[in-house]
Design a protein around this motif. Structure first.
Motif, short mmCIF file in Angstrom:
data_model
loop_
_atom_site.label_atom_id
_atom_site.label_comp_id
_atom_site.label_asym_id
_atom_site.label_seq_id
_atom_site.Cartn_x
_atom_site.Cartn_y
_atom_site.Cartn_z
N PHE A 195 -22.56 5.89 61.77
CA PHE A 195 -23.28 5.02 60.83
C PHE A 195 -24.06 5.85 59.84
N HIS A 239 -37.45 -10.17 81.22
CA HIS A 239 -36.24 -10.14 80.42
C HIS A 239 -36.12 -8.90 79.58
N LYS A 240 -37.09 -8.06 79.61
CA LYS A 240 -37.12 -6.86 78.79
C LYS A 240 -37.04 -7.19 77.31
N ARG A 249 -34.36 -4.34 89.78
CA ARG A 249 -34.54 -5.15 88.59
C ARG A 249 -35.66 -4.60 87.73
N TYR A 250 -36.68 -4.10 88.37
CA TYR A 250 -37.82 -3.59 87.64
C TYR A 250 -37.42 -2.39 86.80
N PHE A 251 -36.69 -1.50 87.39
CA PHE A 251 -36.39 -0.27 86.68
C PHE A 251 -35.18 -0.39 85.78
N ASP A 252 -34.29 -1.27 86.17
CA ASP A 252 -33.02 -1.26 85.50
C ASP A 252 -32.89 -2.30 84.42
N GLY A 253 -32.77 -3.48 84.85
CA GLY A 253 -32.54 -4.71 84.08
C GLY A 253 -32.17 -4.59 82.61
N ARG A 254 -30.98 -4.94 82.31
CA ARG A 254 -30.60 -5.00 80.90
C ARG A 254 -31.04 -6.32 80.35
N ALA A 255 -31.54 -6.31 79.16
CA ALA A 255 -31.88 -7.57 78.51
C ALA A 255 -30.61 -8.28 78.11
N SER A 272 -34.63 -2.06 77.54
CA SER A 272 -34.63 -1.83 78.99
C SER A 272 -35.32 -0.54 79.34
N THR A 298 -21.60 6.84 67.77
CA THR A 298 -21.54 5.69 66.86
C THR A 298 -22.69 5.72 65.88
N ALA A 351 -29.60 -8.34 74.37
CA ALA A 351 -30.42 -7.44 73.55
C ALA A 351 -29.68 -6.16 73.26
N GLU A 352 -28.56 -6.01 73.90
CA GLU A 352 -27.84 -4.78 73.72
C GLU A 352 -26.82 -4.87 72.62
N GLY A 408 -25.05 -3.88 69.88
CA GLY A 408 -25.13 -2.55 69.29
C GLY A 408 -25.02 -2.57 67.79
N PHE A 464 -15.69 3.44 68.98
CA PHE A 464 -16.21 4.60 69.69
C PHE A 464 -15.30 5.80 69.53
N PRO A 474 -20.96 -1.77 58.90
CA PRO A 474 -19.57 -1.67 59.43
C PRO A 474 -19.57 -1.27 60.90
N ARG A 475 -18.73 -1.86 61.64
CA ARG A 475 -18.55 -1.47 63.02
C ARG A 475 -17.73 -0.20 63.07
N VAL A 476 -18.11 0.64 63.95
CA VAL A 476 -17.34 1.87 64.12
C VAL A 476 -16.85 1.92 65.55
#
Lengths: 324, 605
Positions: free
Chosen positions: A20, A254-255, B423-429, A167, A16, B432-433, B435, B444, B440-442
């Motif tokens: 862009f 919360h990263k 949680r320490y290593f992984d955690g998605r915000a 993250s 993606t 915050a993701e 994309g 996948f 323009p959206r493309v």
């Protein structure tokens, strides 16, 4: 350049983001094809510089990190191209291995799935492990002659088009610390996209160069000038780099990227708001301190612009978290 | 009219006059004048010295606390009278000085109060927790520095064992010392506090650690000096002088007990003190006590002296020193004890390392040894302190158990007990993701298609790779510029004119200080224990307001600096770039304040 140098290239191959990049006109973008040919020219140049130079190429794909090529022969593909009398054979092997690995990976994706964020961190750690392994092998074999100085000058080059992933803050910082220990320089080439905070810090802390490409059609010129010289001769051939470094960190809960945070004085983990118990080391903080700190938090809705970048200061007290 | 303890005719700076000692002051009036020229209270007397006995002029020198050089008075009466007068003055002043040097703390305050009757109560403004800053700012700021200095001078005469408490005078003294030792801080203080922008207490609010460090450094006492007491006469105009201070006398008595014995037996029956000293320094006894064995220079001065020669001792150059060292020999390392066992087979006796091969050097070496022993004893508390007997067996073992013999043990450390590793290593915000930024959206799938297409036919693409000349040149130029500018910065000399640079630095430090005060007023105190003044919220807001007013002027100040730079042919942009960080900080504070006030304005809920 009397010491052989090792280069590990990490290529950001998020479809993606490349789409862009190919489409964008201002700033002028770069299609993936052209990028790949310029990259191959650069890799050939590296192994042409010196016979003992070694190379490893890693690809950061969505959700996975793969070693595409290594000069010690770990990543060999099944098919081999026909010998071409017009091309220098090592170049040909290198180019064909890289490209076929990439094509293989792309083909393995199932289109119906969601795109995952790229495995940049995985590539970084794999590159560091690979370097660690080759260094220890070389030093074991050359013990009588070399003595204390290492015989190989390793460095990592990251070609990135994607933005920051908050993250990945903690793993990237850990990799930076290991790179410092191993004395590996991390260079970053930002082909497209906004400034990447964590990679800036990586380049700054390991003494590498962070270059943002303005004329993408001359990418090869940038790469040759900034990233070809090994660290040893960078004192003579100065490479351009970006001096402004954004030192902001991401909070552990919360990263999110924060400017002002609260630091646990026992394990130094960063939080965006005062917590009664630290989540990493389980230290309890007194209630009175929490009340006091809550009163002193910056008001939530003031726009937090970085202004002139400054380092995030950390203060430690006696088992009290304090505003930094 | 204060009563006069003693008075004498004395000249000061070659002018005749009258020297008087009252019960509170020492003063000197020129003959014919009404008011005294020199007058100082008891508390100021710090040191006393006099001219050598037998010298032409009978002089007395008094050193003051504030003025090291002090005042020299020469007694003009005929010789005998002058000597008597001087002795009387000296006796009085010595007691005063001794009292000055080691007074009890409580007695000081009434003494200070009475002697400071002329100076208006200055400790008052320095009370802690002063509500408003205004009492500190007298309408005539120039009067204040002289007052403050006088108070601190008085308090300096106190001994260093005054405890560091909240006593205002000690605070003053510490502050003064800290300011004197760091000139930049002194300059900042001068501008801001003397200029009336910030009160004294506010200035010191974040800087208590400096005061504490200074107090700690002062409370360390100096020990005895390590040098052997060796007064050397200085020849001044052919006349050989030794300045005898009470301290010197004390040291000599301690170093050479013979002299003490001689003094106590002879003075004041047979010799006066002055005579004693003059004869001592010309006698053989003194020569024997010199710290150098080169006697050639002193031969002609040494005369026979019937009284003092009785105390001459034989030179200490026998095989054994005169004062044997009293030491307990440790049985574990007593090398002499085992020599009997090795008589036949042992080593030869050592004849090389013998101290004092030259007999003439022996007395001096032994004197040094005795002096060092005495020093160590006073520092460590005497030779008998260490002989403490424990259980017999334990003590012996403890003597053998040296720390170096222990194995190197690496400590295991405390394991970091992390809960919630995932949680320490992984955690998605959350969120915050996202994309997609603007653009323009493309999907996948299309992106993947494109990517796959790029990988086919790569060798042909590679063969056709061309870099446009213009693009390449542009890239090269931009990179070269980058390197060049960095090199430039490294090499550039500091060529901003001095005055302008100083103005820039003062503007920056002043703005920093205002910012510090502002944030101190806004945020709760960092440390609950160390606080100089506890202010109510209303006061804090008032202070914040005041600081904001100052901070708003910072932009104008910077513009003024830029204008001046243009006048002096310095690139104004450099000034702007240099001042940019402080301007950013000021802007941040201002916006914070506005936001906070705007929040409160539409009705309090």
């Amino acid at each position: 350049m009397d010491k052989p140098s090792h280069l590990s290239v990490i290529v950001d191959l998020s479809p993606t983001q490349w789409a862009f990049c190919a489409q964008s006109t201002a700033p002028p973008g770069l299609p993936l094809q052209t990028f790949l040919s310029q990259l191959l020219a650069f890799l050939n140049a590296h192994i042409a510089c010196k016979d003992e130079n070694t190379l490893a190429v890693f690809g950061a794909f969505p959700g996975q990190s793969v070693m595409l090529y290594s000069s010690t022969g770990e990543a060999m593909t099944s098919t081999t191209e026909a010998t071409d009398p017009n091309t220098y054979r090592p170049f040909k092997t290198l180019d064909s291995t890289v490209m076929s690995s990439i094509a293989e990976r792309f083909n393995s994706y199932d289109v119906t799935e969601e795109e995952e964020p790229i495995g940049l961190v995985g590539c970084l750690t794999k590159a560091l492990c690979y370097i660690n392994r080759t260094i220890s092998v070389v030093s074991a074999s050359a013990q009588g002659t070399e003595g204390a100085t290492r015989s190989i000058d390793p460095r990592i080059l990251v070609l990135s088009v994607s933005p920051d992933q908050s993250s990945t803050y903690i793993p990237i910082m850990n990799s930076i610390f290991s790179a410092q220990k191993l004395k590996v320089t991390i260079d970053v080439c930002k082909v497209f996209g906004a400034d990447n905070v964590f990679l800036q810090q990586a380049a700054h802390l390991t003494g590498g160069a962070y270059v943002q490409i303005e004329r993408t059609d001359a990418l090869l010129q940038y790469m040759m000038m900034s990233f070809l010289p090994p660290p040893a001769i960078r004192q003579l051939i100065s490479v351009p780099t970006q001096d402004r470094v954004d030192f902001r960190a991401a909070c552990f809960c919360h990263k999110r990227i924060v400017e002002i945070g609260f630091v646990c004085s026992v394990c130094l983990s960063i939080f965006c708001q005062p917590v009664p118990v630290c989540s990493t080391c389980r230290t309890k903080f007194p209630i009175k301190t929490l009340q006091r700190l809550n009163a002193s938090r910056p008001l939530a809705t003031t726009p937090s612009t970085p202004g002139t970048p400054r380092p995030l200061t950390q203060k430690n007290g006696a088992a009290l978290p304090r505003p930094g | 009219m204060p009563s006069i303890v003693c008075s004498a005719q004395a000249s000061y700076k070659k002018l005749p006059g009258l020297l008087e000692l009252t019960d509170t002051h020492l003063q000197w009036t020129k003959t014919g004048d009404q008011s005294p020229v020199v007058k100082f209270p008891y508390a100021e007397a710090a040191a006393l010295s006099r001219s050598k006995a037998g010298a032409e002029q009978v002089r007395l020198k008094i050193g003051l606390v504030s003025n090291e050089a002090g005042h020299n008075f020469t007694f003009t009466s005929p010789q005998a009278v002058a000597l008597a007068e001087r002795d009387k003055f000296e006796a009085e002043l010595t007691t005063i000085i001794a009292r000055n040097r080691a007074p009890p703390p409580q007695a000081q305050f009434p003494a200070v109060a009475t002697s400071k009757a002329r100076q208006v109560a200055t400790p008052a403004p320095v009370t802690n927790g002063s509500a408003a800053g205004t009492p500190m700012r007298p309408p005539a700021p120039h009067a204040r520095p002289s007052q403050s200095r006088a108070v601190s001078v008085a308090s300096e005469s106190r001994a260093s064992d005054t405890p560091v408490g909240d006593s205002p005078t000690t605070d003053f003294r510490l502050r003064k010392k800290v300011l004197v030792s760091t000139p930049e801080l002194a300059q900042l203080h001068r501008e801001l506090v003397m200029g009336g922008h910030i009160t004294e207490n506010e200035f010191w609010e974040g800087r208590e650690h400096l005061l504490l460090a200074q107090a700690a450094a002062e409370s360390q006492k100096r020990g005895k000096p390590g040098q052997l007491v060796d007064p050397r006469p200085q020849s001044v105009d052919g006349e050989v002088k030794i300045i005898i201070t009470p301290q010197l006398v004390h040291d000599i008595f301690e170093e050479f007990p013979v002299v003490a014995k001689a003094y106590s037996e002879n003075v004041p029956e047979k010799l006066s003190e002055a005579e004693f000293w003059s004869r001592y320094f010309q006698s053989r006894l003194f020569n024997a006590h010199r710290a150098s064995i080169r006697s050639s220079a002193a031969q002609h001065v040494v005369k026979d002296d019937p009284i003092l020669d009785k105390y001459l001792e034989k030179d200490d150059d026998d095989i054994e020193p005169r004062r044997l060292r009293e030491e307990r020999v440790d049985t574990f390392i007593d090398l002499g004890a085992t020599s009997v066992d090795h008589e036949e087979t042992g080593n030869e006796r050592d004849i090389t390392m013998q101290a004092g091969k030259q007999r003439a050097v022996l007395p001096l070496i032994r004197k040094f040894n005795e002096h060092s022993t005495r020093l160590l004893d006073t520092a460590l508390g005497g030779p008998s302190v260490k002989r403490r007997r424990l259980e017999n067996g334990e003590e012996r073992y403890a003597q053998l158990d040296l720390e170096d013999l222990h194995d190197n043990q690496s400590s295991a450390g405390i394991i970091l007990d992390m809960k919630d590793r995932q949680r320490y290593f992984d955690g998605r915000a959350n969120g915050a993701e996202q994309g997609d930024p603007e653009g323009p959206r493309v999907a996948f799938r299309e992106a993947l298609q494109q990517a796959k297409a790029s990988t086919t036919g790569w060798s042909a693409n590679l063969a056709q790779l061309r870099i446009e000349k213009k693009a390449g040149d542009a890239a090269l130029i931009s990179m070269t510029q980058n390197v060049q500018s960095r090199l430039d910065v490294k090499q550039r000399k500091h060529d901003i004119p001095e005055a302008l640079f100083r103005q820039m630095t003062t503007c920056q430090t002043a703005a920093n200080e205002f910012l510090r005060q502002f944030w101190l007023a806004i945020y709760p105190p960092a440390n609950e224990f160390q606080q100089l003044s506890v202010a109510t919220p209303a006061q804090k807001t008032a202070k914040a307001l005041k600081m904001i007013a100052y901070l708003s002027k910072t932009h104008e100040k910077v513009e003024a600096l830029v204008a001046e730079a243009q006048r002096e042919q310095v690139d104004p942009n450099r000034i702007r770039v240099a001042m940019k960080p402080i301007l950013d900080a000021v802007d941040k504070a201002l916006s914070f304040w506005q936001f906070k006030n705007a929040d409160k304005a539409p009705g309090v809920r």
